[in-house]
Design a protein around this motif. Structure first.
Motif, PDB file in Angstrom:
ATOM      1  N   GLY A  72       0.717  -1.143   0.178  1.00  0.00           N
ATOM      2  CA  GLY A  72       0.053  -0.060   0.063  1.00  0.00           C
ATOM      3  C   GLY A  72       0.953   1.040  -0.038  1.00  0.00           C
ATOM      4  N   GLN A  73       2.022   1.080   0.117  1.00  0.00           N
ATOM      5  CA  GLN A  73       3.059   2.105   0.161  1.00  0.00           C
ATOM      6  C   GLN A  73       3.565   2.491  -1.430  1.00  0.00           C
ATOM      7  OE1 GLN A  73       2.791   3.806   3.171  1.00  0.00           O
ATOM      8  NE2 GLN A  73       1.821   2.043   3.703  1.00  0.00           N
ATOM      9  N   GLY A  74       3.109   1.861  -2.445  1.00  0.00           N
ATOM     10  CA  GLY A  74       3.781   1.993  -3.763  1.00  0.00           C
ATOM     11  C   GLY A  74       3.651   3.476  -4.308  1.00  0.00           C
ATOM     12  N   LEU A  75       4.429   3.478  -5.361  1.00  0.00           N
ATOM     13  CA  LEU A  75       4.452   4.976  -5.711  1.00  0.00           C
ATOM     14  C   LEU A  75       3.966   4.699  -7.365  1.00  0.00           C
ATOM     15  CD1 LEU A  75       7.543   6.328  -4.297  1.00  0.00           C
ATOM     16  CD2 LEU A  75       5.264   6.712  -3.677  1.00  0.00           C
ATOM     17  N   GLY A  76       3.676   3.713  -7.751  1.00  0.00           N
ATOM     18  CA  GLY A  76       3.323   3.279  -9.389  1.00  0.00           C
ATOM     19  C   GLY A  76       4.546   3.054 -10.194  1.00  0.00           C
ATOM     20  N   ILE A  77       5.542   2.691  -9.475  1.00  0.00           N
ATOM     21  CA  ILE A  77       6.909   2.564 -10.181  1.00  0.00           C
ATOM     22  C   ILE A  77       6.961   1.115 -10.815  1.00  0.00           C
ATOM     23  CG2 ILE A  77       9.462   2.110  -9.848  1.00  0.00           C
ATOM     24  CD1 ILE A  77       9.198   4.191  -7.611  1.00  0.00           C
ATOM     25  N   GLY A  78       5.903   0.052 -10.199  1.00  0.00           N
ATOM     26  CA  GLY A  78       5.990  -1.332 -10.508  1.00  0.00           C
ATOM     27  C   GLY A  78       5.719  -1.542 -11.961  1.00  0.00           C
ATOM     28  N   ARG A  79       4.966  -0.557 -12.575  1.00  0.00           N
ATOM     29  CA  ARG A  79       4.628  -0.600 -14.044  1.00  0.00           C
ATOM     30  C   ARG A  79       5.785  -0.327 -15.014  1.00  0.00           C
ATOM     31  NH1 ARG A  79       2.833   4.428 -12.505  1.00  0.00           N
ATOM     32  NH2 ARG A  79       3.792   6.317 -13.372  1.00  0.00           N
ATOM     33  N   HIS A  80       6.953  -0.172 -14.407  1.00  0.00           N
ATOM     34  CA  HIS A  80       8.185   0.296 -15.156  1.00  0.00           C
ATOM     35  C   HIS A  80       9.117  -1.099 -15.184  1.00  0.00           C
ATOM     36  CE1 HIS A  80       7.220   4.449 -16.035  1.00  0.00           C
ATOM     37  NE2 HIS A  80       6.997   4.523 -14.772  1.00  0.00           N
ATOM     38  N   ALA A 107       6.482  -9.722  -2.197  1.00  0.00           N
ATOM     39  CA  ALA A 107       7.126 -10.433  -1.216  1.00  0.00           C
ATOM     40  C   ALA A 107       7.638  -9.629   0.142  1.00  0.00           C
ATOM     41  CB  ALA A 107       8.113 -11.487  -1.870  1.00  0.00           C
ATOM     42  N   PHE A 108       8.492  -8.706  -0.471  1.00  0.00           N
ATOM     43  CA  PHE A 108       9.011  -7.692   0.420  1.00  0.00           C
ATOM     44  C   PHE A 108       7.965  -7.191   1.417  1.00  0.00           C
ATOM     45  CE2 PHE A 108       9.983  -3.293   1.425  1.00  0.00           C
ATOM     46  CZ  PHE A 108      10.829  -3.344   2.348  1.00  0.00           C
ATOM     47  N   HIS A 109       7.209  -6.494   0.637  1.00  0.00           N
ATOM     48  CA  HIS A 109       5.965  -5.747   1.395  1.00  0.00           C
ATOM     49  C   HIS A 109       5.053  -6.770   2.427  1.00  0.00           C
ATOM     50  CE1 HIS A 109       6.777  -2.160  -0.692  1.00  0.00           C
ATOM     51  NE2 HIS A 109       6.535  -2.697  -1.940  1.00  0.00           N
ATOM     52  N   ARG A 110       4.909  -7.899   1.728  1.00  0.00           N
ATOM     53  CA  ARG A 110       4.140  -8.961   2.461  1.00  0.00           C
ATOM     54  C   ARG A 110       4.976  -9.359   3.918  1.00  0.00           C
ATOM     55  NH1 ARG A 110       2.692 -10.926  -2.526  1.00  0.00           N
ATOM     56  NH2 ARG A 110       4.372 -12.541  -2.650  1.00  0.00           N
ATOM     57  N   ALA A 111       6.340  -9.584   3.794  1.00  0.00           N
ATOM     58  CA  ALA A 111       7.249  -9.902   4.530  1.00  0.00           C
ATOM     59  C   ALA A 111       7.166  -8.796   5.679  1.00  0.00           C
ATOM     60  CB  ALA A 111       8.477 -10.312   4.255  1.00  0.00           C
ATOM     61  N   ALA A 112       7.104  -7.397   5.432  1.00  0.00           N
ATOM     62  CA  ALA A 112       6.892  -6.394   6.285  1.00  0.00           C
ATOM     63  C   ALA A 112       5.649  -6.401   7.139  1.00  0.00           C
ATOM     64  CB  ALA A 112       7.206  -4.961   5.649  1.00  0.00           C
TER      65      ALA A 112
END
Length: 153
Positions: free
Chosen positions: A86-94, A105-110
């Protein structure tokens, strides 16, 4: 062993673990010999992405400091606020799909770590410390894996 001595020992172990994990994760071969997948980002996206990664690193350090200081619940709140989904900045689309999966996986682990902090005793008993360290290791495993697999330009 007194609770205070156990807390100091745990804090020292946490800091040492974090240093080993991050040193191994950021050590890279020269670019020509670097086997990691190169992700070529637009300059503005790259800058935002790198700032976001530095924020994650700073937050992880703060989480470790809080846990080492016995402020486990605060560590969980911070991990959830700064590193969970939920902290994403929309960078994933790149990013390539493999990067996105590691990121999730990182975000789920946190988020999982934050949940653990809400269930351990205050102060944590041996089982609580084990659960906390397992949760932190799940986060740093994702950091090391991603840094070992990808590089940006």
């Amino acid at each position: 062993m007194t609770a205070r001595r156990a807390t100091r020992l745990t804090a020292g172990l946490l800091v040492g673990f974090a240093l080993v994990a991050t040193t191994a994760a950021v050590r890279a071969a020269p670019e020509s010999d670097d086997p990691r997948l190169l992700i070529d980002l637009p300059a503005d996206v790259r800058q935002t992405f790198l700032e976001h990664m530095r924020t994650h690193m700073t937050t992880l350090d703060q989480v470790l400091q809080l846990v080492g200081g016995g402020r486990v619940k605060e560590a969980g709140v911070l991990a959830r606020k700064e590193m969970a989904i939920g902290q994403g900045l929309g960078i994933g689309r790149h990013m390539p799909a493999e990067f996105r999966e590691m990121s999730f996986a990182f975000h789920r682990a946190a988020d999982d770590f934050a949940r653990v902090t809400q269930t351990v005793a205050d102060p944590p008993d041996a089982a609580g410390w084990k659960a906390l360290m397992t949760g932190i290791a799940a986060i740093t495993t994702q950091c090391a894996g991603c840094h070992g697999a990808f590089r940006v330009r």
